[in-house]
Design an enzyme around this catalytic site. Sequence first.
Site, short mmCIF file in Angstrom:
data_model
loop_
_atom_site.label_atom_id
_atom_site.label_comp_id
_atom_site.label_asym_id
_atom_site.label_seq_id
_atom_site.Cartn_x
_atom_site.Cartn_y
_atom_site.Cartn_z
CG LEU A 93 -1.85 -1.04 1.55
CD1 LEU A 93 -2.58 -0.86 2.52
CD2 LEU A 93 -2.62 -1.62 0.18
CG HIS A 109 3.83 -12.24 7.51
ND1 HIS A 109 4.17 -11.73 6.36
CD2 HIS A 109 5.09 -12.74 7.91
CE1 HIS A 109 5.52 -12.11 6.00
NE2 HIS A 109 5.83 -12.67 6.93
CG ASP A 145 5.22 -7.83 5.94
OD1 ASP A 145 4.29 -7.92 5.86
OD2 ASP A 145 6.04 -8.85 5.25
C1 GRF Z 1 -1.83 -16.51 3.50
O1 GRF Z 1 -0.77 -17.16 4.00
C2 GRF Z 1 -1.55 -14.91 4.43
O2 GRF Z 1 -0.73 -15.10 5.50
C3 GRF Z 1 -0.58 -14.28 3.17
O3 GRF Z 1 -1.43 -14.71 1.96
C4 GRF Z 1 -1.81 -15.80 2.05
C5 GRF Z 1 -3.16 -15.60 1.43
O4 GRF Z 1 -4.22 -16.94 1.59
N1 GRF Z 1 -0.69 -12.64 3.62
P1 GRF Z 1 -5.47 -16.79 1.07
O5 GRF Z 1 -5.63 -16.29 -0.36
O6 GRF Z 1 -6.09 -16.10 1.76
O7 GRF Z 1 -5.84 -18.27 0.77
#
Ligand code: GRF
Length: 201
Positions: A93, A109, A145
């Site tokens: 963003l 994350h 992050d």
């Molecule tokens: C997840 O592992 C999240 O931690 C990361 O991206 C992935 C998204 O998975 N930021 P989904 O599209 O919700 O299945």
Amino acid sequence: MNIAVLASGNGSNLQALMDAEGRGELAGGKIVLAVSDNPEAYALKRARDKGVETFVLEKTGFKSREEYDKAIVQSLREKKIELVVLAGFMRVLSPYFVDEYRDRIINIHPALLPSFRGAYGIKEAYENGVKVTGVTVHFVTKQLDAGPIILQAEVEIAEDDDMDSLEEKIHKVEHKLYPEAVRLFVQGKLRIEGKKVKVMK
Ligand code: GRF
């Protein structure tokens, strides 16, 4: 409270959040919009199947990240969004977006931050041979992050885990942790104090 979920891919976290809402577990939080930069995202199908409005905005044709984010923010304002939930949204963003929704954007994350920041949290934890990794939900700030941490949960890496089994374990934990964090936000139980987040009882 109106919530938007931003997702670029599979959308399993979006699904978990919509399901939690359906079970009354978001304390009145309502997912009213799913936003994606990827018209092929499976997340969009998941949203449509649940009757959640979708907004797709591809990145092509925008002068800058900020111009792109302005269009997103406008759609969020129109829907009176008060919480922005990033769930696998593969765009960083702009500072403009972060300022517009200051302390109202959260991200999940797939590692125990501040370890393994960036797009390969699961893979890097696995390849580094750590025995324990996990999941972090945090507020989004201008630094990638690195915003104040809301909740974390551990995931053990067993000797017989491979990347697929580890990924599966991580997702399972994510699908419990994210709805919990959203509920706490909606209930007004999160207080940011510098780098820390106090979770009120
Ligand atoms: C997840 O592992 C999240 O931690 C990361 O991206 C992935 C998204 O998975 N930021 P989904 O599209 O919700 O299945």
